[in-house]
Design an enzyme around this catalytic site. Structure first.
Site, PDB file in Angstrom:
ATOM      1  N   HIS A 130       0.816  -1.216   0.000  1.00  0.00           N
ATOM      2  CA  HIS A 130       0.000   0.000   0.000  1.00  0.00           C
ATOM      3  C   HIS A 130       0.845   1.260   0.000  1.00  0.00           C
ATOM      4  CE1 HIS A 130      -4.211  -1.522   1.397  1.00  0.00           C
ATOM      5  NE2 HIS A 130      -4.097  -1.461   0.098  1.00  0.00           N
ATOM      6  N   CYS A 187      -1.110  -3.964 -17.636  1.00  0.00           N
ATOM      7  CA  CYS A 187      -1.943  -3.092 -16.800  1.00  0.00           C
ATOM      8  C   CYS A 187      -1.672  -3.274 -15.309  1.00  0.00           C
ATOM      9  CB  CYS A 187      -3.425  -3.312 -17.094  1.00  0.00           C
ATOM     10  SG  CYS A 187      -4.025  -4.962 -16.672  1.00  0.00           S
TER      11      CYS A 187
END
Length: 559
Positions: A187, A485
């Site tokens: 994160h 992606c």
């Protein structure tokens, strides 16, 4: 650390920062385990008020931060209101514990449970620790541990950074972020990239840097240079300014130095990111995640509800490519109406297309909504299925999507079987899009964002790059586009390597577009292929990255 030293980590982006270190303060200590002088009811009222206050604060921070940070902080707010946690706290309070001890003990128990589950859930333990610290601080009437304040700009050094802190960094003061823990898909890294913060994560020795130490943080090379001499510092200032100028240059289509076109697209988690993508010069959308329509629902949204959201997205990109990924539920994103059964290892269970195929009415409704939105707009809609593992699954999905009126239908390549059999898959699929986060996870048998195996969760690993090359080669032979992606596309140097392996487009967080665009302009296709060969031939991820960095340095020295 007092002598000049160069510490190695994993850089986020390609920018550079120079400044003095300021370390993150230590978390609050454990409360003393004493019996309460208040009644359980009084302590319960204290806990309820603290949990509600922290949840409200996290939600407010998320709304202010927006984007990816909003999703992360809202998830943390839900942790603060989790019924199971509240029940555990209540049991401890009934036994005479103080609110502080009950919170510390209950959150600690849940933290250990998450660590035991492994994978995505284990990574959430860091988020849970942050929530616990904020609740304890509220109960004790002290400021929650967080980013230190300073009158002067500084380089923040920490073991890791909680999402709430990363999302709210004052970019006028925080020049760069250096952490000792974490990997490229944690994160901290994702949010740093999303906010365009200069960052190097996973830096061994970072916690030995003292406050006030001058450091050069180079994200392009993943290095932190402490106590640089005057000549090194002067050159770093020149390099820093040149990189900033390149990143703020006029927006042009993505291309290599020899003019080879490499469209640069945006990854979006909802229609709310459209403005940022357009402002950053995205040439379309390479990954539109549709989960936001489903995650908070007790039942699947209707065709009409979905169509309106898809139409909003498509209308923002007239004549441009927009790649929509169908619902990728399961694993870390279970849905009661789609994944009712408990699975011991959900990352390898009924997720992605497997879950949709088992609930074909939901799959048909999503495809129908997309086809109707496509008919009402003039974007170039591409639709892909997640977690495709076989050619048979590809045939099933493409046939159904074509039956329901969709024209350009492809698949995600996220598991090794799909990469190895890419030629067979691309005979039916119009395109492939490689999701490097999951492809790395499954290739390396290393759960995504699990700290203990973060060193393996690196898309630079030659095993992962070899699989990418197999898909690239199949796409070239069959004249089918191959996009990237995953987070790997946002790493400027790795983006060049991926193009050398056969990627025809790159999709990333809008904040990463400028750095990737600038790096691509520095290299020709032949050079990208040479860098790719060096990376694939290396022994491990670190060696692959180092080989490419060395080759670029040699090229620049002789040019």
């Amino acid at each position: 650390m007092t002598d000049s030293a160069v510490l190695q980590g994993i850089g986020i982006g390609r920018q550079m920062a120079i400044g003095p270190v300021l370390r993150m303060p230590d978390p609050l200590p454990a409360p003393s385990d004493t019996m309460s002088e208040l009644t359980p009811e009084q302590e319960t009222a204290r806990v309820d008020e603290a949990l509600a206050a922290v949840a409200a604060q996290l939600t407010q921070r998320g709304a202010h931060a927006g984007g990816t940070a909003k999703d992360v902080l809202e998830a943390q707010a839900l942790m603060a209101q989790d019924p199971s946690l509240k029940a555990s706290i209540s049991d401890l309070l009934s036994g005479g514990k103080t609110a502080e001890t009950a919170v510390w003990t209950a959150f600690g128990g849940f933290r250990d449970m998450l660590l035991g589950l492994g994978g995505y859930m284990a990574e959430r333990a860091t988020d849970l620790d942050d929530v616990a610290g904020r609740v304890l601080a509220h109960l004790q009437g002290v400021a929650a541990p967080g980013v230190p304040e300073s009158d002067e700009p500084f380089v923040l050094v920490a073991r890791d950074l909680a999402p709430a802190d990363t999302a709210m960094l004052d970019l006028n003061k925080v020049l760069a972020l250096v952490t000792s823990d974490g990997g490229p898909t944690a994160h901290t890294a994702i949010l740093a990239r999303d906010k365009a913060i200069v960052a190097v994560v996973g830096v061994a020795g970072a916690l030995e840097l003292g406050d006030g130490t001058t450091v050069i943080v180079d994200a392009a090379t993943g290095t932190v240079t402490a106590h640089p001499d005057s000549a090194t510092l002067a050159q770093a200032e020149v390099d820093r300014d040149e990189r900033r100028a390149a990143a703020t240059a006029p927006i042009t289509p993505g291309a290599l130095a020899d003019g080879t076109e490499v469209p640069l697209l945006a990854n979006l988690g909802s229609a709310g990111g459209i403005d940022a993508a357009l402002a950053a010069g995205a040439e379309g959308v390479g990954l539109f995640r549709t989960e936001f329509l489903f995650l908070d629902a007790t039942s699947a949204p209707t065709v009409q509800e979905q169509r309106e959201k898809y139409r909003e997205l498509l209308a923002a990109f007239p004549k441009q490519k927009v790649v929509v990924r169908l619902l990728d539920a399961g694993a870390d994103k279970p849905l009661a109406f789609l994944n009712p059964e408990h699975e011991e290892n959900p990352a390898m269970g009924v997720r992605g297309l497997r879950a949709l195929r088992a609930n074909e009415d939901i799959l048909r409704e999503q495809l129908t909504a997309l086809a109707e939105a496509d008919a009402e707009t003039d974007a170039d809609l591409w639709v892909m299925a997640p977690m495709v593992a076989t050619a048979e699954e590809t045939r099933y999905f493409t046939a159904l999507a074509h039956e329901l009126g969709l024209k350009t239908v492809g698949v995600m390549v996220e598991v090794p079987s799909a990469a190895i059999t890419a030629k067979a898959i691309l005979r039916d699929a119009a395109f492939a899009s490689i999701g490097t986060n999951d492809l790395t996870q499954y290739t390396m048998a290393a759960d995504r964002m699990l700290g203990s195996v973060a060193h393996l969760q690196d898309p630079w690993h030659p095993a992962v790059l070899t699989l990418v090359s197999m898909v690239g080669a199949a796409g070239a032979e069959l004249h089918k586009p191959v996009g990237i992606c995953g987070e790997a596309a946002a790493d400027p140097l790795l983006a060049v390597v991926l193009v050398g392996l056969g990627a025809t487009s790159l999709s990333m967080s809008p904040a990463a577009l400028a750095d990737v665009r600038a790096e691509l302009r520095n290299h020709t296709l032949d050079e990208a292929k040479r860098f790719a060969e060096l990376a694939v031939s290396a022994d491990d991820a670190g060696a692959a990255r180092a080989a490419v960095i060395a080759a670029i340095a040699q090229k620049e020295a002789t040019s």
